[in-house]
Enzyme design. Structure first.
Site, PDB file in Angstrom:
ATOM      1  N   ASN A   1       4.179  11.318  22.245  1.00  0.00           N
ATOM      2  CA  ASN A   1       4.065   9.883  22.009  1.00  0.00           C
ATOM      3  C   ASN A   1       4.929   9.030  22.929  1.00  0.00           C
ATOM      4  O   ASN A   1       4.593   7.881  23.210  1.00  0.00           O
ATOM      5  CB  ASN A   1       4.365   9.577  20.541  1.00  0.00           C
ATOM      6  CG  ASN A   1       3.272  10.105  19.624  1.00  0.00           C
ATOM      7  OD1 ASN A   1       2.235  10.566  20.097  1.00  0.00           O
ATOM      8  ND2 ASN A   1       3.490  10.037  18.326  1.00  0.00           N
TER       9      ASN A   1
ATOM     10  N   HIS B   1      13.827   4.449  11.125  1.00  0.00           N
ATOM     11  CA  HIS B   1      12.529   4.740  10.513  1.00  0.00           C
ATOM     12  C   HIS B   1      12.243   6.239  10.486  1.00  0.00           C
ATOM     13  O   HIS B   1      11.126   6.675  10.687  1.00  0.00           O
ATOM     14  CB  HIS B   1      11.424   3.985  11.262  1.00  0.00           C
ATOM     15  CG  HIS B   1      10.055   4.139  10.666  1.00  0.00           C
ATOM     16  ND1 HIS B   1       9.775   3.810   9.356  1.00  0.00           N
ATOM     17  CD2 HIS B   1       8.882   4.583  11.201  1.00  0.00           C
ATOM     18  CE1 HIS B   1       8.497   4.046   9.111  1.00  0.00           C
ATOM     19  NE2 HIS B   1       7.934   4.525  10.211  1.00  0.00           N
TER      20      HIS B   1
END
EC number: 1.1.1.37
Length: 311
Positions: free
Chosen positions: A94, A177
């Site tokens: 990613n 996160h």
């Protein structure tokens, strides 16, 4: 107002596009982009929903047509988690995707507000920041890591535990996160009391909620639908603020004063330029202060990985 969803053929992207088609203000333009050839078909499918939001889909290697003129760009492109993977395992794939998309944004829509969903958010947001800096177009008010899923999970789990309406519960979530970097400030939930045991158990459940979904889907996916809802909530808040609505506040992972880390999730007041003000997260309980102190090495390490990758 033009909103671009990048990674629109994926599980999160399709859910997000459906919600935005139904909930964006009248007259909005919604652009969907994904490398997958199905993307124009996703847009065609959604175009049959009778709302005053125009929609167009783009596929292929180049996201430029979707990005042109965009006011808000929401990035969910990348691979999803599978059982046994943590968010860091996603980095190898990613990171490169976010880097190349940020390079396109820098050229095509440098003043857009960009919300990054692609994990690991702790690392992908710093990557995007470095790319935009190199291009000379970085504005820290316009780059966000979308951590709203941690917020809606916190609100849901608290409401379930205390038999309340989730719409009445507000839980600020600070830090990052992933895993221990997610810190719900349960001491600040109004009208609810928790035992120490409840706080410890809830905090752990919120931190591990993504894994809960990955395991429940038994290899068939990750938290796509709830993430779509979370990204829609943040995206709509951003649109409202850009259009001049006052007092729009959401938690997000942004570049702040650097008290704890260069990027940090906390309540942000949104305005016509993006992040208008980063708000104080208030007083912490002893439990929360200890959790914050113990997460910072992990969070700063995640950020450093992103900065190094983008060099």
């Amino acid at each position: 107002m033009k909103v671009a969803v990048i990674g629109a053929a994926g599980g999160i992207g399709q859910a997000l596009a459906l919600l935005l088609k139904n909930r964006l203000p009248a007259g909005s333009d919604l652009a969907l982009y994904d490398i997958a050839p199905v993307t124009p078909g996703v847009a065609a499918d959604l175009s049959h929903i009778p709302t005053p939001v125009s929609i167009k889909g783009y596929a292929g290697e180049d996201p430029t047509p979707a990005l042109e003129g965009a006011d808000v760009v929401l990035i969910s492109a990348g691979v999803a988690r599978k059982p046994g993977m943590d968010r860091a395992d996603l980095f190898n794939v990613n990171a490169g995707i976010v880097k190349s998309l940020a390079e396109k944004i820098a050229v095509t829509c440098p003043t857009a507000c960009v919300g990054i969903i692609t994990n690991p958010v702790n690392t992908t947001v710093p990557i995007a920041a470095e790319v935009l800096k190199k291009a000379g177009v970085y504005d820290k008010r316009r780059l966000f890591g979308i951590t709203t899923l941690d917020v809606i999970r916190s609100e849901t789990f608290v409401a379930e535990l205390k038999d309340k309406d989730p719409g009445d519960i507000r839980v600020p979530v600070i830090g990052g996160h992933s895993g221990v970097t997610i810190l719900p400030l349960l001491s600040q939930v109004e009208g609810v009391e928790f035992t120490d045991e409840e706080i410890a158990a809830l905090t752990t459940r919120i931190q591990n909620a993504g894994t809960e979904v990955v395991e429940a889907k038994a290899g068939g996916g990750s938290a796509t639908l709830s993430m779509g809802q979370a990204a829609c909530r943040f995206g709509l808040a951003l649109v409202k603020a850009l259009q001049g609505e006052e007092n729009v506040i959401e938690c997000a992972y942004v570049e702040g004063e650097g008290e704890h880390a260069p990027f940090f999730a906390q309540p942000v007041k949104l305005g016509k330029e993006g992040a208008e003000a980063i708000l104080s997260y208030g007083e912490l309980s002893d439990f929360e202060r200890n959790a914050l102190d113990s997460m910072l090495e992990t969070l700063n390490g995640d950020i450093e990985i992103g900065v190094e990758f983008a060099k």
